[in-house]
Design a protein around this motif. Structure first.
Motif, PDB file in Angstrom:
ATOM      1  N   ALA A   1      35.981 -75.538  41.665  1.00 32.81           N
ATOM      2  CA  ALA A   1      37.079 -75.844  40.757  1.00 32.81           C
ATOM      3  C   ALA A   1      37.235 -77.349  40.544  1.00 32.81           C
TER       4      ALA A   1
ATOM      5  N   ALA B   1      38.300 -78.032  34.789  1.00 32.06           N
ATOM      6  CA  ALA B   1      39.337 -77.064  35.156  1.00 32.06           C
ATOM      7  C   ALA B   1      40.708 -77.580  34.733  1.00 32.06           C
TER       8      ALA B   1
ATOM      9  N   SER C   1      43.578 -76.948  43.976  1.00 34.98           N
ATOM     10  CA  SER C   1      42.277 -76.850  44.633  1.00 34.98           C
ATOM     11  C   SER C   1      42.027 -78.060  45.526  1.00 34.98           C
TER      12      SER C   1
END
Length: 227
Positions: A151, A158, A166
């Protein structure tokens, strides 16, 4: 494999017998996880701690190295799994997945002994409860680091909320994994009672007497000279 006698340096000393504990695929899998993961954790430390950037020439180069080692910590073990002795590795996974009453007692007794209490640990099989816990925690952490790392990979672009969450979870997992890795290194390479087991991950062989003492219920390692 037939046990291998080795002579001690002292004249007249009895020969020490070695037995095979881990085969080539098991050893390759261990190092395929350990080496890239350690490198990823070291490069990750530089990225987590802003003050560490002054010790490296290029923070961006460390970031790229972190991406590469992170990818290798997932990809290289998969290659070993596909190309190696999957039956033996599967047997190890079953051993780790099987938790007996003695394993739970082992963990309680081990923790009690850390606080100064006396008590005998139950006999262990191929892996003791501490090794099983280490394998489970490390595997879950490695997968989670991989998921959150993907991610964070810039080319994927993202969403901001996913990046922030994340990054937080990625860093938190690093800190949670650190004592597990440090403890494993200490017990395998420094702590005298368990240090002989390290040779099992280097050349596959350990002293038969040590194996009888620490893993008397091991059903997979070479049973020669156990009597």
């Amino acid at each position: 494999m037939t046990s291998t006698p080795t002579s001690n340096s002292a004249a007249g000393a009895p020969a020490a017998h070695l037995v095979q504990r881990f085969n080539t695929s098991e050893r390759w899998l261990h190092w395929a996880v350990a080496v890239p993961l350690l490198l990823a954790m070291l490069t990750g430390l530089t990225l987590i701690l802003p003050g560490a950037a002054k010790f490296v020439g290029s923070r961006e180069a460390v970031r790229v190295a972190h991406w590469i080692t992170g990818f290798m910590s997932i990809a290289v073990p998969l290659v070993v799994l596909l190309a190696g002795d999957r039956h033996r590795i599967a047997a190890d996974v079953r051993e780790v997945d099987l938790w007996s009453v003695d394993d739970r007692v082992w963990l309680r007794m081990w923790l009690s002994r850390r606080t100064g209490r006396a008590g005998e640990l139950p006999p262990s099989g191929r892996f003791n409860a501490g090794q099983k816990a280490n394998a489970v925690i490390s595997t879950v952490a490695l997968v989670w680091l991989g998921v959150t790392g993907v991610a964070l990979f810039p080319p994927l672009h993202a969403p901001f909320w996913l990046l922030e969450n994340s990054r937080t979870l990625h860093n938190l997992t690093w800190f949670l994994l650190l004592p597990v890795v440090a403890g494993h290194i200490y017990l395998s390479s420094v702590y005298r009672p368990t240090r002989p087991g390290l040779s099992g991950m280097i050349n596959g062989l350990v002293p038969a007497a040590w194996l009888r003492e620490h893993h008397p219920l091991d059903r997979i390692s070479d049973p020669t000279d156990r009597q």
